[in-house]
Design an enzyme around this catalytic site. Sequence first.
Site, PDB file in Angstrom:
ATOM      1  N   ASN A   9       0.886  -1.173   0.000  1.00  0.00           N
ATOM      2  CA  ASN A   9       0.000   0.000   0.000  1.00  0.00           C
ATOM      3  C   ASN A   9       0.925   1.224   0.000  1.00  0.00           C
ATOM      4  O   ASN A   9       1.457   1.603   1.034  1.00  0.00           O
ATOM      5  CB  ASN A   9      -0.877  -0.047   1.259  1.00  0.00           C
ATOM      6  N   HIS A 179     -12.525   3.945  -0.621  1.00  0.00           N
ATOM      7  CA  HIS A 179     -12.508   3.062   0.565  1.00  0.00           C
ATOM      8  C   HIS A 179     -13.188   1.725   0.273  1.00  0.00           C
ATOM      9  O   HIS A 179     -13.676   1.048   1.181  1.00  0.00           O
ATOM     10  CB  HIS A 179     -13.223   3.719   1.778  1.00  0.00           C
ATOM     11  N   HIS A 206     -16.768   4.463   7.689  1.00  0.00           N
ATOM     12  CA  HIS A 206     -15.305   4.272   7.767  1.00  0.00           C
ATOM     13  C   HIS A 206     -14.729   5.599   8.243  1.00  0.00           C
ATOM     14  O   HIS A 206     -14.614   6.552   7.477  1.00  0.00           O
ATOM     15  CB  HIS A 206     -14.763   3.889   6.384  1.00  0.00           C
ATOM     16  N   LEU A 207     -14.415   5.663   9.546  1.00  0.00           N
ATOM     17  CA  LEU A 207     -14.003   6.928  10.148  1.00  0.00           C
ATOM     18  C   LEU A 207     -12.534   6.865  10.557  1.00  0.00           C
ATOM     19  O   LEU A 207     -12.195   6.534  11.687  1.00  0.00           O
ATOM     20  CB  LEU A 207     -14.890   7.247  11.367  1.00  0.00           C
ATOM     21  N   ARG A 239      -9.230  17.114   5.242  1.00  0.00           N
ATOM     22  CA  ARG A 239      -9.986  17.402   4.009  1.00  0.00           C
ATOM     23  C   ARG A 239     -11.352  18.001   4.347  1.00  0.00           C
ATOM     24  O   ARG A 239     -11.952  17.629   5.351  1.00  0.00           O
ATOM     25  CB  ARG A 239     -10.192  16.118   3.200  1.00  0.00           C
ATOM     26  N   ARG A 283      -8.181  12.215  18.782  1.00  0.00           N
ATOM     27  CA  ARG A 283      -7.897  12.020  20.213  1.00  0.00           C
ATOM     28  C   ARG A 283      -7.555  13.345  20.877  1.00  0.00           C
ATOM     29  O   ARG A 283      -8.015  13.647  21.975  1.00  0.00           O
ATOM     30  CB  ARG A 283      -6.709  11.057  20.394  1.00  0.00           C
ATOM     31  N   ILE A 327     -11.187   5.967  14.201  1.00  0.00           N
ATOM     32  CA  ILE A 327     -12.129   6.629  15.103  1.00  0.00           C
ATOM     33  C   ILE A 327     -13.316   5.706  15.406  1.00  0.00           C
ATOM     34  O   ILE A 327     -13.739   5.556  16.555  1.00  0.00           O
ATOM     35  CB  ILE A 327     -12.617   7.973  14.489  1.00  0.00           C
ATOM     36  N   GLU A 377      -8.051  -3.815   5.246  1.00  0.00           N
ATOM     37  CA  GLU A 377      -7.949  -3.696   3.789  1.00  0.00           C
ATOM     38  C   GLU A 377      -6.852  -4.606   3.242  1.00  0.00           C
ATOM     39  O   GLU A 377      -6.989  -5.171   2.161  1.00  0.00           O
ATOM     40  CB  GLU A 377      -7.664  -2.232   3.420  1.00  0.00           C
TER      41      GLU A 377
HETATM   42  P1  ADP Z   1      -5.921   6.110   8.208  1.00  0.00           P
HETATM   43  O1  ADP Z   1      -6.989   6.708   7.372  1.00  0.00           O
HETATM   44  O2  ADP Z   1      -4.673   6.923   8.303  1.00  0.00           O
HETATM   45  O3  ADP Z   1      -5.683   4.624   7.976  1.00  0.00           O
HETATM   46  P2  ADP Z   1      -6.942   5.280  10.777  1.00  0.00           P
HETATM   47  O4  ADP Z   1      -8.053   4.383  10.362  1.00  0.00           O
HETATM   48  O5  ADP Z   1      -5.743   4.652  11.408  1.00  0.00           O
HETATM   49  O6  ADP Z   1      -6.525   6.268   9.629  1.00  0.00           O
HETATM   50  O7  ADP Z   1      -7.538   6.365  11.801  1.00  0.00           O
HETATM   51  C1  ADP Z   1      -6.788   7.434  12.233  1.00  0.00           C
HETATM   52  C2  ADP Z   1      -7.674   8.314  13.088  1.00  0.00           C
HETATM   53  O8  ADP Z   1      -8.206   7.551  14.160  1.00  0.00           O
HETATM   54  C3  ADP Z   1      -6.945   9.507  13.708  1.00  0.00           C
HETATM   55  O9  ADP Z   1      -7.705  10.694  13.509  1.00  0.00           O
HETATM   56  C4  ADP Z   1      -6.937   9.182  15.188  1.00  0.00           C
HETATM   57  O10 ADP Z   1      -7.035  10.331  15.950  1.00  0.00           O
HETATM   58  C5  ADP Z   1      -8.196   8.350  15.321  1.00  0.00           C
HETATM   59  N1  ADP Z   1      -8.165   7.531  16.539  1.00  0.00           N
HETATM   60  C6  ADP Z   1      -7.410   6.465  16.808  1.00  0.00           C
HETATM   61  N2  ADP Z   1      -7.660   6.023  18.074  1.00  0.00           N
HETATM   62  C7  ADP Z   1      -8.601   6.841  18.587  1.00  0.00           C
HETATM   63  C8  ADP Z   1      -9.284   6.940  19.853  1.00  0.00           C
HETATM   64  N3  ADP Z   1      -9.042   6.085  20.830  1.00  0.00           N
HETATM   65  N4  ADP Z   1     -10.190   7.926  20.007  1.00  0.00           N
HETATM   66  C9  ADP Z   1     -10.451   8.809  19.013  1.00  0.00           C
HETATM   67  N5  ADP Z   1      -9.851   8.773  17.832  1.00  0.00           N
HETATM   68  C10 ADP Z   1      -8.945   7.814  17.606  1.00  0.00           C
END
Ligand code: ADP
Length: 393
Positions: A9, A179, A206-207, A239, A283, A327, A377
């Site tokens: 990736n 996604h 997907h957050l 974004r 976070r 998230i 993924e």
């Molecule tokens: P990517 O799109 O980079 O793969 P991820 O799926 O790893 O992203 O998600 C990253 C996001 O998840 C970041 O905004 C991070 O702040 C959030 N995140 C991770 N753990 C937590 C948590 N415990 N509480 C709130 N947000 C979180």
Amino acid sequence: MSDAILVINAGSSSIKFSLYRNGGTPVLSSKGQIEGIAVAPHFQACGPNGTQLAERRWTDPALSHRELFRHLLDWIESHLDGSTLTVAGHRVVHGGTRYSAPMVVTPEVLAELTTLIPLAPLHQPHNLAPIRALAELHPGLAQVACFDTAFHRTNPAVVQTYGLPRELTDEGIRRYGFHGLSYDYIAHRLTEIAPELAKKRVAVAHLGSGASMCAIKNGASVTSTMGFSTLDGLVMGTRTGALDPGVVLYLMQSKGYGAKEIETLLYKRSGLLGVSGISNDMRILMDSDDPRAAEAVDLFIHRIARETGSLAAAMEGLDAFVFTAGIGEHSPPLRSRICNSLAWMGIALDEGANQADQTRISRADSPVAVFVIPTDEEAMIARHSCRAIQKTL
Ligand code: ADP
């Protein structure tokens, strides 16, 4: 001797890999990444349970993607533990209107994917570079391109169309959705977790730092919140999400913004970071007392609630809601706020189950079932890649 599957990736500043052993279903044996490309390259690899296997830093920021990829490949090849690399699967952001399934890469396929670079200039070139590098370094190794857009090729024509003159639609300015590998994985997991609901109307959120939502009916994508690019829909880490195109016109005509400035604004300076002025990391915003952080979080939730209504309208109802990605998987307080804002739609949260990060977090009597399902993924790419080469045997 067993087979090994390599999943790549690659983005603008990082190359991630996952290595699987293929014993019927792919089993993860190691994963890692080189991050900080062009700034301070940093390689790390770990085993399936997270124990670190290797680490290296380079002081020369001028090392190219290609040189770094070579280092990565050397490490991978010396850690195959007797298995043979039989296929490399790649995450490729854009498959255009043509590719609705993973494709074994031939010179013709690669040439066609290269023509799609204008549709995803920030991602597609970086996704294709390791395919070319591997073809040279490992001639004969089967390579499979797995697309973020492919899962949404089931969207009805009306969903894919913008209100633009027909000739622009015909040349490819349409809603693609992204996604898709994550949604594909979730759709499969749901058939294992709740087979009856998997056949019904499901909204998946997907957050992650990129965020989108997808309406899935009977396992197939009906519509999603991203469109022509990965900018549309939800407010994301950096974004904008949905934005009146009149804003872009205003920036160009009244403020003299050029294309590059607009691109940076929309992709890098907006979203949670832009609204809070503090961070793109959820976070940090959740822990902050600053009212601007609270406003950014409120906006994030508001957009998810609105889009859920829109997805439900496209499916004519809602039977299940799934949270996934960073998230969605890790923030009970956010899930709680989102579910409460959707109570009117029949979502009744079981707060105890939510706090305990259980798989099903809705009450037994909730008309809409709510799940937390970690996405994967890479596993989806590994499975698709095996299947794609078996078909060619
Ligand atoms: P990517 O799109 O980079 O793969 P991820 O799926 O790893 O992203 O998600 C990253 C996001 O998840 C970041 O905004 C991070 O702040 C959030 N995140 C991770 N753990 C937590 C948590 N415990 N509480 C709130 N947000 C979180």
